[in-house]
Design a protein around this motif. Structure first.
Motif, short mmCIF file in Angstrom:
data_model
loop_
_atom_site.label_atom_id
_atom_site.label_comp_id
_atom_site.label_asym_id
_atom_site.label_seq_id
_atom_site.Cartn_x
_atom_site.Cartn_y
_atom_site.Cartn_z
N VAL A 3 -1.20 1.23 -0.67
CA VAL A 3 -1.49 2.40 -0.83
C VAL A 3 -1.85 3.31 0.30
O VAL A 3 -2.24 2.88 1.23
N ARG A 5 -3.01 6.27 1.88
CA ARG A 5 -4.42 7.09 1.75
C ARG A 5 -3.91 8.65 2.53
O ARG A 5 -3.54 8.56 3.56
N SER A 6 -3.85 9.55 2.00
CA SER A 6 -3.23 10.96 2.51
C SER A 6 -3.87 12.13 1.83
O SER A 6 -4.64 12.16 0.77
N SER A 7 -3.39 13.43 2.25
CA SER A 7 -3.66 14.64 1.45
C SER A 7 -2.36 15.39 1.37
O SER A 7 -1.69 15.35 2.58
N LYS A 17 5.25 9.86 4.39
CA LYS A 17 5.76 10.03 3.10
C LYS A 17 7.48 10.05 3.33
O LYS A 17 8.06 9.64 2.44
N THR A 30 2.10 3.49 -3.33
CA THR A 30 1.47 4.57 -3.85
C THR A 30 0.68 5.46 -3.31
O THR A 30 -0.19 5.07 -2.32
N VAL A 31 0.83 6.73 -3.36
CA VAL A 31 -0.02 7.85 -2.76
C VAL A 31 -1.59 8.12 -3.25
O VAL A 31 -1.36 8.60 -4.44
N GLU A 32 -2.19 8.01 -2.49
CA GLU A 32 -3.66 8.37 -3.22
C GLU A 32 -4.26 9.58 -2.37
O GLU A 32 -4.39 9.36 -1.33
N MET A 33 -4.71 10.45 -3.09
CA MET A 33 -5.77 11.37 -2.52
C MET A 33 -6.72 11.16 -1.89
O MET A 33 -7.61 10.34 -2.30
N THR A 34 -7.21 11.65 -0.83
CA THR A 34 -8.27 11.32 0.10
C THR A 34 -8.86 12.72 0.40
O THR A 34 -8.28 13.78 0.90
N ASP A 41 -16.00 8.90 0.02
CA ASP A 41 -14.59 8.44 0.14
C ASP A 41 -14.43 7.23 0.91
O ASP A 41 -15.07 7.15 1.80
N GLN A 46 -11.91 2.16 5.25
CA GLN A 46 -10.73 1.54 5.35
C GLN A 46 -10.17 1.75 6.95
O GLN A 46 -9.51 1.23 7.43
#
Length: 204
Positions: A3, A5-7, A17, A30-34, A41, A46
């Motif tokens: 995963v 973690r990014s914005s 990316k 998988t890209v997960e909004m942070t 959060d 992490q």
């Protein structure tokens, strides 16, 4: 599946990316909004620094920052792809360092305006950061990086530079373009050759 973690607006997250895309690894991450402003959060657990991007691996181990993540992705893809072996590796790493520095200095200017009331902003400090960007762009304009040959993927330095210029377009209204025509041409060629550059563009 790891995963990321990014914005959407993060140039460092964008770098990871794009690297994943050009290495053919996008479907393995998988890209997960942070939300860095949210104390709840999990990014702060992490990555103790509370910064993005961070890549959470299947075993729970977390890799950070973008330089480490890009190197890990290159390793997953077999190595020597966006981070070449041999003497040219150091040219790529140096370009990446310069582009990362431009991004850092640009983000610090944005944060100064975002988080400090106008009457408390340090204009000398802002000018100090802006001068880093100015000097970096001047050096790159004098000697732009090579453009990619047909079928060639970008290296980590080229990816980082494209993300730095994209961030200047996003947050500083592209004012860098007026005095840097060679970099403008370089970025146009990069965008044409790397579809993931447009696909990862943050569109407010």
């Amino acid at each position: 599946m790891p995963v990321l973690r990014s914005s959407p607006a993060s140039p460092f997250g964008r770098k990871a990316k794009i690297a994943a895309a050009v290495l053919g690894l996008s479907d393995r991450i998988t890209v997960e909004m942070t939300d860095l402003n949210d104390p709840n959060d999990t990014i702060r657990k992490q990555n103790p620094l509370g910064k993005i991007p961070a890549l959470v691996l299947d075993d729970g181990k977390v890799l950070y920052d973008s330089r480490v993540i890009v190197e890990y992705l290159d390793h997953l893809a077999g190595g020597g792809k966006v981070l070449p072996q041999g003497p040219s590796r150091f040219d790529v790493l140096t370009l990446q360092a310069l582009a990362n520095g431009i991004m850092d200095a640009s983000i610090l200017q944005v944060y100064e305006a975002r988080y400090r009331p106008e009457e408390r902003r340090d204009l000398d400090w802002l000018a100090y950061q802006a001068d880093k960007v100015r000097r970096g762009l001047a050096a790159l304009e004098a000697t732009p990086p090579a453009t990619m040959a047909d079928g060639e993927i970008p290296d980590a330095g080229q990816i980082a530079l494209a993300c730095a210029l994209g961030y200047l377009d996003l947050r500083f209204e592209g004012t860098w373009r007026t005095e840097h025509p060679r970099l403008v041409a370089w970025l146009a060629a990069f965008e044409a050759a790397v579809p993931s550059y447009d696909q990862t563009r943050f569109k407010p």
